[in-house]
Design a protein around this motif. Structure first.
Motif: not given
Length: 406
Positions: A300-301, A305, A309, A321, A325
């Motif tokens: 994800n990182r 993300d 999202t 980005h 989140k």
């Protein structure tokens, strides 16, 4: 990949296959009001930091692979190369995601900066920046419209081809997934496979393609020139270092980027819980809400993300980005049941969707005749299609066999 075992928060439905409601009781304005103002701010300095960060990491991977893998004994080298390809493809997918943000004007306050950065990043990763930017914009404007969406348009039951039924078994699904992940993106760019039907041949490299408007055609040509420049650079690299070196250091990681991209977008738009609409019932907010977030675990990182999202991204695509989140969490209370995130481990989710998301149909007893859902009854349909007609006892035996195989 995936976060298996992670605790669900109060906004996440334990029954992940439960369908989302069709009619939202809120507007886009309500969602924007719930998001902190600073989440809409785009900083060229902060955005550029992530580009530089990813480029440095990509160079470190390249340096380590180029310097040390040739020194390893053969058995270790066979293990080291796939590790390099995975790591380099992952970090380059992060760069691709930043290029995608540029196409949404989410990189900075200056369109020319966004287009310059996006053009360079996407061209280097074998993506025609402006061409894909415009078709992708059409996708955002018509998400999950069976008549006007640009990509991931599912088939209605009556349109399912014979080979789709024959491939609906474990070996067939493996073949389908490998084909989709490796050739899906280049074939989409070249032939518009799985895309909107224009009545004539359409692709992303022809400036006169029906995908594009008159004012977009010059920039489509610019995208082609960018890819030709990359091809020329590859030709020089092959002449200097050899084809095997170029394929190992650059070619396979770029293919990996395309695999990741197709996997991410396929899972965002393919799920039993989300509807598709024909022109009688589609509207923009219904379509934008008909996507689902996914959990790729530690990736994800790396992917900035984009994986978890995506619902927010379809609602407000110009949020960068690094605010996504926070903005997603701010609108989740407003979205309520209209928000979905599936934390099923990725390989398991990929297999499930390939197995169960075969065709769409409206519910027979529903008042929403223009709302279509994936149905799990594809085996029954297949049996019906080939007109299996046997005695009751044989039907039961055959049914047991089919159930076992599938």
């Amino acid at each position: 990949m995936g976060a298996g075992g992670r605790m669900l928060d109060s906004s996440e439905d334990k029954d992940i296959l439960k369908r989302v409601p069709v009619d939202p009781p809120f507007s886009l304005s309500d969602l924007k009001k719930a998001i902190p103002t600073h989440c809409f701010e785009r900083s060229v300095i902060r955005s550029s930091y992530y580009v530089v960060h990813d480029l440095i990491v990509a160079y470190v991977f390249y340096f380590l692979a180029n310097t040390y893998i040739p020194l390893l004994p053969t058995p270790l080298a066979y293990l080291a190369w796939p590790l390099y390809w995975f790591c380099q493809a992952s970090i380059c997918t992060g760069l691709w995601v930043i290029g995608h943000e540029c196409g949404h004007h989410a990189f900075s306050e200056y369109q020319w900066v966004d287009d310059t950065v996006g053009f360079i990043l996407h061209s280097a990763l074998f993506t025609p920046y402006f061409s894909w930017k415009y078709s992708h914009r059409n996708h955002h404007a018509n998400t999950n419209s069976l008549d006007n969406d640009e990509v991931y348009i599912p088939k209605r039951k009556s349109k399912v081809r014979n080979y789709s039924k024959l491939l609906n078994n474990p070996p067939g699904r493996v073949f389908t997934l490998v084909f989709r992940l490796t050739l899906g993106f280049p074939l989409y760019l070249l032939t518009n496979i799985s895309g909107k039907k224009y009545g004539r041949f359409a692709n992303h490299f022809d400036p006169m393609s029906p995908i594009f408007t008159e004012r977009e055609r010059i920039q489509v040509l610019v995208s082609d020139v960018g890819l030709l420049a990359v091809f020329y650079a590859i030709k020089l690299a092959v002449a200097a270092k050899g084809a095997a070196w170029v394929i190992s250091m650059y070619g396979i990681p770029v293919i990996g980027v395309h695999v990741f991209f197709v996997l991410i977008t396929y899972l965002h738009h393919t799920h039993l819980s989300i509807p598709h609409y024909d022109s009688t019932e589609w509207n923009w907010i219904r379509g934008a809400l008909s996507t689902i977030d996914r959990d790729f675990g530690f990736l994800n990182r790396v992917f900035h993300d984009v994986t978890h999202t995506h619902v927010l991204h379809h609602l407000i695509s110009y949020i960068p980005h690094y605010h996504a989140k926070e903005a997603r969490d701010a609108i989740k209370p407003v979205l309520g049941e209209h928000y979905k995130i599936d934390r099923t481990p990725i390989f398991k989710a990929m297999w499930r969707e390939a197995k169960e998301c075969i065709y769409i149909e409206p519910d027979e007893d529903s008042e929403h005749k223009g709302t279509f859902w994936y149905h799990k009854s594809y085996i029954v349909y297949w049996l019906k299609y080939v007109k299996v007609s046997v005695a009751t006892a044989h039907e039961q035996s055959f049914g047991f066999l089919v159930e076992t195989v599938w």
